[in-house]
Design a protein around this motif. Sequence first.
Motif, PDB file in Angstrom:
ATOM      1  N   LYS A 159     -18.648   7.030   3.027  1.00 45.64           N
ATOM      2  CA  LYS A 159     -18.982   7.470   1.661  1.00 45.64           C
ATOM      3  C   LYS A 159     -17.861   8.311   1.045  1.00 45.64           C
ATOM      4  CE  LYS A 159     -22.471   9.951   0.695  1.00 45.64           C
ATOM      5  NZ  LYS A 159     -23.594  10.857   0.915  1.00 45.64           N
ATOM      6  N   ASN A 160     -17.902   8.457  -0.291  1.00 44.03           N
ATOM      7  CA  ASN A 160     -16.897   9.235  -1.038  1.00 44.03           C
ATOM      8  C   ASN A 160     -15.517   8.578  -0.921  1.00 44.03           C
ATOM      9  OD1 ASN A 160     -16.099  11.281  -2.697  1.00 44.03           O
ATOM     10  ND2 ASN A 160     -15.448  12.606  -1.011  1.00 44.03           N
ATOM     11  N   VAL A 161     -15.513   7.293  -1.293  1.00 40.46           N
ATOM     12  CA  VAL A 161     -14.306   6.460  -1.194  1.00 40.46           C
ATOM     13  C   VAL A 161     -14.006   5.901  -2.580  1.00 40.46           C
ATOM     14  CG1 VAL A 161     -13.404   4.293  -0.238  1.00 40.46           C
ATOM     15  CG2 VAL A 161     -14.814   5.780   1.191  1.00 40.46           C
ATOM     16  N   ILE A 162     -12.720   5.770  -2.913  1.00 42.11           N
ATOM     17  CA  ILE A 162     -12.316   5.028  -4.120  1.00 42.11           C
ATOM     18  C   ILE A 162     -11.733   3.707  -3.639  1.00 42.11           C
ATOM     19  CG2 ILE A 162     -10.845   5.014  -6.176  1.00 42.11           C
ATOM     20  CD1 ILE A 162     -10.887   8.069  -6.143  1.00 42.11           C
ATOM     21  N   PRO A 163     -12.559   2.633  -3.601  1.00 46.93           N
ATOM     22  CA  PRO A 163     -12.091   1.368  -2.988  1.00 46.93           C
ATOM     23  C   PRO A 163     -10.755   0.879  -3.540  1.00 46.93           C
ATOM     24  CG  PRO A 163     -14.457   1.271  -3.425  1.00 46.93           C
ATOM     25  CD  PRO A 163     -13.959   2.541  -4.049  1.00 46.93           C
ATOM     26  N   GLU A 164     -10.497   1.105  -4.836  1.00 43.87           N
ATOM     27  CA  GLU A 164      -9.234   0.560  -5.377  1.00 43.87           C
ATOM     28  C   GLU A 164      -8.006   1.237  -4.744  1.00 43.87           C
ATOM     29  OE1 GLU A 164     -10.021   2.282  -9.463  1.00 43.87           O
ATOM     30  OE2 GLU A 164      -7.828   2.222  -9.466  1.00 43.87           O
ATOM     31  N   HIS A 165      -8.188   2.449  -4.170  1.00 43.36           N
ATOM     32  CA  HIS A 165      -7.052   3.110  -3.494  1.00 43.36           C
ATOM     33  C   HIS A 165      -6.771   2.478  -2.135  1.00 43.36           C
ATOM     34  CE1 HIS A 165      -7.568   7.136  -5.880  1.00 43.36           C
ATOM     35  NE2 HIS A 165      -7.098   6.148  -6.619  1.00 43.36           N
ATOM     36  N   LEU A 166      -7.689   1.596  -1.704  1.00 40.67           N
ATOM     37  CA  LEU A 166      -7.546   0.977  -0.367  1.00 40.67           C
ATOM     38  C   LEU A 166      -7.368  -0.525  -0.469  1.00 40.67           C
ATOM     39  CD1 LEU A 166     -10.245   3.058   1.506  1.00 40.67           C
ATOM     40  CD2 LEU A 166      -7.849   2.871   2.188  1.00 40.67           C
ATOM     41  N   GLU A 167      -6.933  -0.986  -1.641  1.00 39.12           N
ATOM     42  CA  GLU A 167      -6.859  -2.428  -1.905  1.00 39.12           C
ATOM     43  C   GLU A 167      -6.065  -3.186  -0.840  1.00 39.12           C
ATOM     44  OE1 GLU A 167      -6.310  -2.558  -6.122  1.00 39.12           O
ATOM     45  OE2 GLU A 167      -5.895  -4.712  -6.008  1.00 39.12           O
ATOM     46  N   ALA A 168      -4.895  -2.683  -0.469  1.00 41.71           N
ATOM     47  CA  ALA A 168      -4.031  -3.402   0.484  1.00 41.71           C
ATOM     48  C   ALA A 168      -4.730  -3.522   1.838  1.00 41.71           C
ATOM     49  CB  ALA A 168      -2.699  -2.681   0.633  1.00 41.71           C
ATOM     50  N   LEU A 169      -5.349  -2.431   2.295  1.00 43.68           N
ATOM     51  CA  LEU A 169      -6.041  -2.462   3.604  1.00 43.68           C
ATOM     52  C   LEU A 169      -7.239  -3.400   3.535  1.00 43.68           C
ATOM     53  CD1 LEU A 169      -6.469  -1.291   6.518  1.00 43.68           C
ATOM     54  CD2 LEU A 169      -8.021   0.370   5.445  1.00 43.68           C
ATOM     55  N   ILE A 170      -8.046  -3.275   2.472  1.00 45.40           N
ATOM     56  CA  ILE A 170      -9.244  -4.114   2.339  1.00 45.40           C
ATOM     57  C   ILE A 170      -8.858  -5.595   2.300  1.00 45.40           C
ATOM     58  CG2 ILE A 170     -11.117  -4.747   0.749  1.00 45.40           C
ATOM     59  CD1 ILE A 170     -11.267  -1.704   0.023  1.00 45.40           C
ATOM     60  N   ILE A 214      -8.818  14.356  -5.028  1.00 48.50           N
ATOM     61  CA  ILE A 214      -9.394  12.992  -4.887  1.00 48.50           C
ATOM     62  C   ILE A 214      -9.739  12.745  -3.406  1.00 48.50           C
ATOM     63  CG2 ILE A 214      -8.218  11.902  -6.858  1.00 48.50           C
ATOM     64  CD1 ILE A 214      -6.077  10.881  -4.858  1.00 48.50           C
ATOM     65  N   PRO A 215     -10.626  11.781  -3.144  1.00 48.73           N
ATOM     66  CA  PRO A 215     -10.959  11.457  -1.754  1.00 48.73           C
ATOM     67  C   PRO A 215      -9.725  10.968  -0.990  1.00 48.73           C
ATOM     68  CG  PRO A 215     -12.545  10.450  -3.249  1.00 48.73           C
ATOM     69  CD  PRO A 215     -11.421  10.997  -4.094  1.00 48.73           C
ATOM     70  N   ASP A 216      -9.733  11.233   0.327  1.00 50.33           N
ATOM     71  CA  ASP A 216      -8.575  10.908   1.171  1.00 50.33           C
ATOM     72  C   ASP A 216      -8.609   9.436   1.572  1.00 50.33           C
ATOM     73  OD1 ASP A 216      -6.789  12.762   3.654  1.00 50.33           O
ATOM     74  OD2 ASP A 216      -6.707  10.602   3.266  1.00 50.33           O
ATOM     75  N   ARG A 217      -7.742   8.634   0.946  1.00 47.72           N
ATOM     76  CA  ARG A 217      -7.732   7.182   1.213  1.00 47.72           C
ATOM     77  C   ARG A 217      -7.267   6.872   2.639  1.00 47.72           C
ATOM     78  NH1 ARG A 217      -2.214   5.284  -0.132  1.00 47.72           N
ATOM     79  NH2 ARG A 217      -1.062   7.172  -0.652  1.00 47.72           N
ATOM     80  N   ILE A 218      -6.492   7.767   3.228  1.00 46.24           N
ATOM     81  CA  ILE A 218      -6.000   7.499   4.584  1.00 46.24           C
ATOM     82  C   ILE A 218      -7.080   7.834   5.609  1.00 46.24           C
ATOM     83  CG2 ILE A 218      -4.181   7.949   6.277  1.00 46.24           C
ATOM     84  CD1 ILE A 218      -3.256   6.537   3.609  1.00 46.24           C
ATOM     85  N   GLU A 219      -7.814   8.926   5.380  1.00 46.77           N
ATOM     86  CA  GLU A 219      -8.962   9.227   6.250  1.00 46.77           C
ATOM     87  C   GLU A 219      -9.976   8.092   6.145  1.00 46.77           C
ATOM     88  OE1 GLU A 219     -11.646  12.344   5.038  1.00 46.77           O
ATOM     89  OE2 GLU A 219     -12.421  12.631   7.081  1.00 46.77           O
ATOM     90  N   ALA A 220     -10.257   7.665   4.905  1.00 48.48           N
ATOM     91  CA  ALA A 220     -11.231   6.582   4.684  1.00 48.48           C
ATOM     92  C   ALA A 220     -10.785   5.301   5.384  1.00 48.48           C
ATOM     93  CB  ALA A 220     -11.412   6.334   3.185  1.00 48.48           C
ATOM     94  N   GLY A 221      -9.506   4.965   5.230  1.00 51.85           N
ATOM     95  CA  GLY A 221      -8.989   3.749   5.862  1.00 51.85           C
ATOM     96  C   GLY A 221      -9.063   3.820   7.369  1.00 51.85           C
ATOM     97  N   THR A 222      -8.830   5.009   7.917  1.00 52.04           N
ATOM     98  CA  THR A 222      -8.887   5.179   9.375  1.00 52.04           C
ATOM     99  C   THR A 222     -10.298   4.908   9.884  1.00 52.04           C
ATOM    100  OG1 THR A 222      -7.140   6.864   9.224  1.00 52.04           O
ATOM    101  CG2 THR A 222      -8.427   6.799  11.271  1.00 52.04           C
ATOM    102  N   TYR A 223     -11.314   5.445   9.169  1.00 50.49           N
ATOM    103  CA  TYR A 223     -12.704   5.233   9.616  1.00 50.49           C
ATOM    104  C   TYR A 223     -13.166   3.796   9.346  1.00 50.49           C
ATOM    105  CZ  TYR A 223     -13.079  10.195  10.623  1.00 50.49           C
ATOM    106  OH  TYR A 223     -12.882  11.445  11.151  1.00 50.49           O
ATOM    107  N   LEU A 224     -12.593   3.171   8.344  1.00 53.48           N
ATOM    108  CA  LEU A 224     -12.911   1.755   8.078  1.00 53.48           C
ATOM    109  C   LEU A 224     -12.421   0.909   9.252  1.00 53.48           C
ATOM    110  CD1 LEU A 224     -14.141   0.016   5.859  1.00 53.48           C
ATOM    111  CD2 LEU A 224     -11.876  -0.136   4.793  1.00 53.48           C
ATOM    112  N   ILE A 225     -11.240   1.218   9.727  1.00 54.37           N
ATOM    113  CA  ILE A 225     -10.659   0.506  10.874  1.00 54.37           C
ATOM    114  C   ILE A 225     -11.514   0.753  12.112  1.00 54.37           C
ATOM    115  CG2 ILE A 225      -8.688   0.573  12.484  1.00 54.37           C
ATOM    116  CD1 ILE A 225      -6.950   1.106   9.873  1.00 54.37           C
TER     117      ILE A 225
END
Length: 418
Positions: free
Chosen positions: A252-263, A229-240
Motif C-alpha cells: 500500500k501507499n504506492v504510486i504505480p506510475e513511478h514503478l512502470e519499468a519494474l512492473i 512522496i512514497p518510496d518507489r524503491i522500497e515498494a519495488g523491493t517488496y513487490l519483488i
Amino acid sequence: MKALEIIGNRELTGTLTIAGAKNSAVALIPAAILADDLVTIYNIPDIADTKALCDILTYLGVKIKKDKETLILDPKNINNKKIDERLSKKLRASYYFMGALLGKYKRVQMYFPGGCSIGLRPINLHLKGFEALGATVTQEGNCYIVEAEKLKGADIYLDFASVGATINIMLAAVKATGKTIIDNAAKEPEIVNVATFLNNMGAKITGAGTSTIIIDGVDSLHGCFHEVIPDRIEAGTYLIIGALCGKNLKIKNVIPEHLEALISKMSEMGVDMQIGQDYIEVTKKEKYKPVNIKTLTYPGFPTDLQQPFMTLLTQCLGKSTIEETIWENRFMQVPYLNNMGAKIEIVGQKACINGPTLLTGCEVEATDLRAGASLVAAGLLASGKTIIKNVEHILRGYEQIVEKLTNVGAKIEIKEID
Ligand code: EPZ
C-alpha cells in the motif's frame, strides 16, 4: 555485530505500507535550511539516513521537533560552521548541505560525503554547477570550501543526468540573481518532490521531471508545509519479495506510475499483479519467463532495484541478463547469492542469471544497501536459515523492515552475533 536472521520458505500474505522516499527525504531535510521560517515535512521515513541528516541540522543550530513521521524544522538560528567529517561521512546525501548552505549563505565548508561503495561516486558535476553560478571551490584534503561573492544564474549542461547534481544545483540556484537553466537534468520523481518543496517556499522552478529545469532566482524563501512522496524503491523491493514468496501480498501507499519499468518487466516474466490506484497486490507463481534488463536513468529500469531484481531472476526458467550502466561496482551480492545456490556469472558490467535454482540459507554479508535487500529477498525464499551480517547497511534505507515483514508472516529478527 548486528545481523538479520531469516527462516525462509514461508508464504507472505497481508498488507505492507510503504514509507516516504529515502532519496527525496535526504534532500528535503538539508533543503529546509533555505527557508527563513518554520518548515514542516510530513511522511519522513524512520531510517538511519534521515536521523544522520537531523544530527547535522542540530549541529548547525537548527531546532527540530519530531512527531512520528512529521518533522518541524526551525532554521532561524543557523550557525554556518564547518560540517565535520564524522557527520558528513555517514551518508552520501550530506552533500546536499553544500547546495543549501551555498544557496543561503554563499559559503559552505564540509568534507566529501560517504555512501555505499558501489562506485567512485565523484561530485565533479555538483562542483561544476556551483562554479557556473560564480562560486570558487577550494579543496584541502577531503575538505571542500565553496564560496561566492555573488551567485548569478547560469546555463548548466550536465554531462550525466545526475540525480544529486541536479538537486544540488537547484538548491544553490534558487536565490541566485537571474535565471539558471539545467540541461540534461535528471527526471526522477524525487527531483519533482524537491522542486515542489522549494516552490512551496516561494522559489520559482519550472520543468522539474523533464530534462530541462529553469530556476528564476528569488530574494527570500518563507516557511512551508510539504509531504515526502512514497518510496518507489522500497515498494519495488517488496513487490519483488511478493513475486518470490507472496500470496495476495498487498503493498500500500504506492504510486504505480513511478514503478512502470519494474512492473513492465515483471509482467513480461508473467508475475501475477493486481494494480490499484495506490497499491499493488502480488502472488507468487511457479513459472517465470527469463528477461533482460539494462539499468538507466528515470524512467528506465532503476539501478536501485537491479540488485533485489537479480534475486527474482534466479527463479526464471532459463537465462536472464542484467546490464548495470549507472554504477561500476553494483554486483557485490553475486558471490553470496551463488553461495546460496544461484548460478550467476559476471562479465564486465553484465550479469547472466541461469534459473531456476533452489536457494538454501547460509551466512552472507550485506556489502551495501541494495545488495542487502537482494539477500533479504533470497533469505525469505531460501529453505533453512540465512544470517545477513552488516545489517546496518539495510537499516539505512528500509524503514522497520523486520516489523513490516514479520507482520506479513516472515520469520525474521535482528540478532547480536560475535
Ligand atoms: C542517487 O545517487 C541515489 N542516492 C542513488 O540511490 C541512485 O542509485 C542514484 O541517484 C541513481 O539513480 C540518493 O538519492 C541519496 P547520480 P547519486 O549522481 O545522486 C556519476 C540507493 O540505493 N556522477 O545520479 O549519487 C556517478 O558516478 C542509492 O538509494 C558523476 O560522474 O547518483 C554515477 O555513475 C545508491 N559525477 C552516475 O553519475 C557527479 O558529480 C549517477 O550518479 C555525480 C554523479
